[in-house]
Motif scaffolding. Sequence first.
Motif, mmCIF file in Angstrom:
data_model
loop_
_atom_site.group_PDB
_atom_site.id
_atom_site.type_symbol
_atom_site.label_atom_id
_atom_site.label_comp_id
_atom_site.label_asym_id
_atom_site.label_seq_id
_atom_site.Cartn_x
_atom_site.Cartn_y
_atom_site.Cartn_z
ATOM 1 N N ALA A 52 0.825 -1.207 0.000
ATOM 2 C CA ALA A 52 0.000 0.000 0.000
ATOM 3 C C ALA A 52 0.864 1.263 0.000
ATOM 4 C CB ALA A 52 -0.948 0.002 1.197
ATOM 5 N N ASP A 53 1.996 1.244 0.707
ATOM 6 C CA ASP A 53 2.865 2.421 0.723
ATOM 7 C C ASP A 53 3.404 2.731 -0.675
ATOM 8 O OD1 ASP A 53 2.458 2.825 3.418
ATOM 9 O OD2 ASP A 53 4.425 2.076 4.038
ATOM 10 N N ASP A 54 3.778 1.692 -1.422
ATOM 11 C CA ASP A 54 4.243 1.911 -2.808
ATOM 12 C C ASP A 54 3.135 2.513 -3.658
ATOM 13 O OD1 ASP A 54 6.668 0.800 -2.075
ATOM 14 O OD2 ASP A 54 6.277 -1.140 -3.037
ATOM 15 N N GLU A 55 1.914 2.030 -3.469
ATOM 16 C CA GLU A 55 0.771 2.546 -4.231
ATOM 17 C C GLU A 55 0.463 3.994 -3.867
ATOM 18 O OE1 GLU A 55 -1.091 0.951 -6.708
ATOM 19 O OE2 GLU A 55 0.564 -0.490 -6.602
ATOM 20 N N ILE A 56 0.619 4.342 -2.603
ATOM 21 C CA ILE A 56 0.404 5.725 -2.154
ATOM 22 C C ILE A 56 1.438 6.636 -2.804
ATOM 23 C CG2 ILE A 56 0.529 7.279 -0.151
ATOM 24 C CD1 ILE A 56 -0.561 4.772 1.472
ATOM 25 N N GLU A 57 2.695 6.201 -2.793
ATOM 26 C CA GLU A 57 3.753 7.005 -3.407
ATOM 27 C C GLU A 57 3.518 7.185 -4.903
ATOM 28 O OE1 GLU A 57 7.463 6.213 -0.349
ATOM 29 O OE2 GLU A 57 7.458 5.123 -2.256
ATOM 30 N N ALA A 58 3.072 6.125 -5.563
ATOM 31 C CA ALA A 58 2.794 6.223 -7.001
ATOM 32 C C ALA A 58 1.634 7.174 -7.265
ATOM 33 C CB ALA A 58 2.494 4.838 -7.577
ATOM 34 N N ALA A 59 0.586 7.088 -6.454
ATOM 35 C CA ALA A 59 -0.585 7.952 -6.643
ATOM 36 C C ALA A 59 -0.246 9.423 -6.395
ATOM 37 C CB ALA A 59 -1.724 7.509 -5.724
ATOM 38 N N ASP A 78 -5.584 10.244 4.994
ATOM 39 C CA ASP A 78 -6.753 10.305 4.116
ATOM 40 C C ASP A 78 -6.438 9.665 2.765
ATOM 41 O OD1 ASP A 78 -9.475 11.159 3.515
ATOM 42 O OD2 ASP A 78 -8.506 12.546 2.109
ATOM 43 N N GLY A 79 -5.288 9.981 2.217
ATOM 44 C CA GLY A 79 -4.878 9.359 0.957
ATOM 45 C C GLY A 79 -4.663 7.866 1.104
ATOM 46 N N GLU A 80 -4.092 7.469 2.223
ATOM 47 C CA GLU A 80 -3.863 6.056 2.509
ATOM 48 C C GLU A 80 -5.186 5.295 2.534
ATOM 49 O OE1 GLU A 80 -1.048 3.962 5.743
ATOM 50 O OE2 GLU A 80 -2.665 5.167 6.621
ATOM 51 N N ARG A 81 -6.193 5.876 3.187
ATOM 52 C CA ARG A 81 -7.520 5.253 3.271
ATOM 53 C C ARG A 81 -8.102 5.059 1.869
ATOM 54 N NH1 ARG A 81 -11.937 7.417 2.392
ATOM 55 N NH2 ARG A 81 -11.186 9.540 2.661
ATOM 56 N N ARG A 82 -8.001 6.077 1.036
ATOM 57 C CA ARG A 82 -8.544 5.982 -0.328
ATOM 58 C C ARG A 82 -7.813 4.924 -1.153
ATOM 59 N NH1 ARG A 82 -8.124 11.636 -0.052
ATOM 60 N NH2 ARG A 82 -6.523 11.537 -1.661
ATOM 61 N N VAL A 83 -6.499 4.876 -1.032
ATOM 62 C CA VAL A 83 -5.716 3.893 -1.786
ATOM 63 C C VAL A 83 -6.062 2.480 -1.340
ATOM 64 C CG1 VAL A 83 -3.376 2.995 -2.150
ATOM 65 C CG2 VAL A 83 -3.831 5.443 -2.437
ATOM 66 N N ALA A 85 -8.834 1.402 0.026
ATOM 67 C CA ALA A 85 -10.189 1.094 -0.461
ATOM 68 C C ALA A 85 -10.142 0.702 -1.938
ATOM 69 C CB ALA A 85 -11.120 2.282 -0.244
ATOM 70 N N ARG A 86 -9.347 1.408 -2.713
ATOM 71 C CA ARG A 86 -9.203 1.081 -4.146
ATOM 72 C C ARG A 86 -8.565 -0.289 -4.333
ATOM 73 N NH1 ARG A 86 -4.836 1.533 -7.213
ATOM 74 N NH2 ARG A 86 -3.823 3.104 -5.921
ATOM 75 N N VAL A 94 -2.770 -10.090 -1.715
ATOM 76 C CA VAL A 94 -2.173 -9.881 -0.402
ATOM 77 C C VAL A 94 -1.679 -8.441 -0.379
ATOM 78 C CG1 VAL A 94 -0.334 -10.536 1.194
ATOM 79 C CG2 VAL A 94 -1.514 -12.302 -0.140
ATOM 80 N N ILE A 95 -2.085 -7.689 0.653
ATOM 81 C CA ILE A 95 -1.754 -6.275 0.748
ATOM 82 C C ILE A 95 -1.026 -6.006 2.060
ATOM 83 C CG2 ILE A 95 -2.668 -3.910 0.823
ATOM 84 C CD1 ILE A 95 -5.200 -5.053 -0.619
ATOM 85 N N ALA A 96 0.158 -5.404 1.957
ATOM 86 C CA ALA A 96 0.876 -4.938 3.142
ATOM 87 C C ALA A 96 0.512 -3.472 3.339
ATOM 88 C CB ALA A 96 2.383 -5.079 2.943
ATOM 89 N N THR A 97 0.121 -3.118 4.556
ATOM 90 C CA THR A 97 -0.253 -1.733 4.853
ATOM 91 C C THR A 97 0.844 -1.060 5.670
ATOM 92 O OG1 THR A 97 -1.353 -2.325 6.927
ATOM 93 C CG2 THR A 97 -2.709 -2.319 4.922
ATOM 94 N N GLY A 98 0.786 0.254 5.729
ATOM 95 C CA GLY A 98 1.656 0.993 6.631
ATOM 96 C C GLY A 98 1.200 0.775 8.059
#
Length: 187
Positions: A52-59, A78-83, A85-86, A94-98
């Motif tokens: 998820a952190d990689d996806e947040i950075e990309a977004a 807030d951005g983390e929550r949206r990412v 959810a997406r 499998v998703i690793a979160t912050g």
Amino acid sequence: MSSKQKAIMAVNHPNNPNIGNRSIILVGMMGVGKSSIGRRLADRLHLPFVDADDEIEAAADMKISEIFEKFGEDYFRDGERRVIARLLEGEPKVIATGGGAFINEETREVIRDKALSIWLDADIDILVQRVSRRNHRPLLRGKDPRKVLKELGEARNPIYAQAELHVRSDSSPHARTVELIMKELTK
């Protein structure tokens, strides 16, 4: 084979009879090994892995530390929550979160509705040793890692305990933690 067909095969794979068509979300403190363990678990379950952190950075087109510096933690969460959810839409993965993702009530609710949450937990000594290897974590910048992790643990562990499964990670190789997760998934 289409990605949809691969997802159906993964869901029906004999190694993961208890996850159905849900994604698996790994939650826990920074340094517990969510990304490393997540990659191995995804391979084992024949599912895609997403950090998820990689996806947040990309977004955001910037590093997490830059987001914190420029906009603050509330904006980041807030951005983390949206990412997240997406990421929970579509095929199982499998998703690793912050470390702070599961602390947000809205994020926790989305995870409860759409995923199987696993709290990866480790002793403070292990966490301190692991986070001290790299200096990229905004919450630790210029601070004593043991003190910060102890305070975060006191606040966050009761919330992490709301995850569906609880698995301890120790100083042994991450493959051992993956084995412990697999045992929990096949109970």
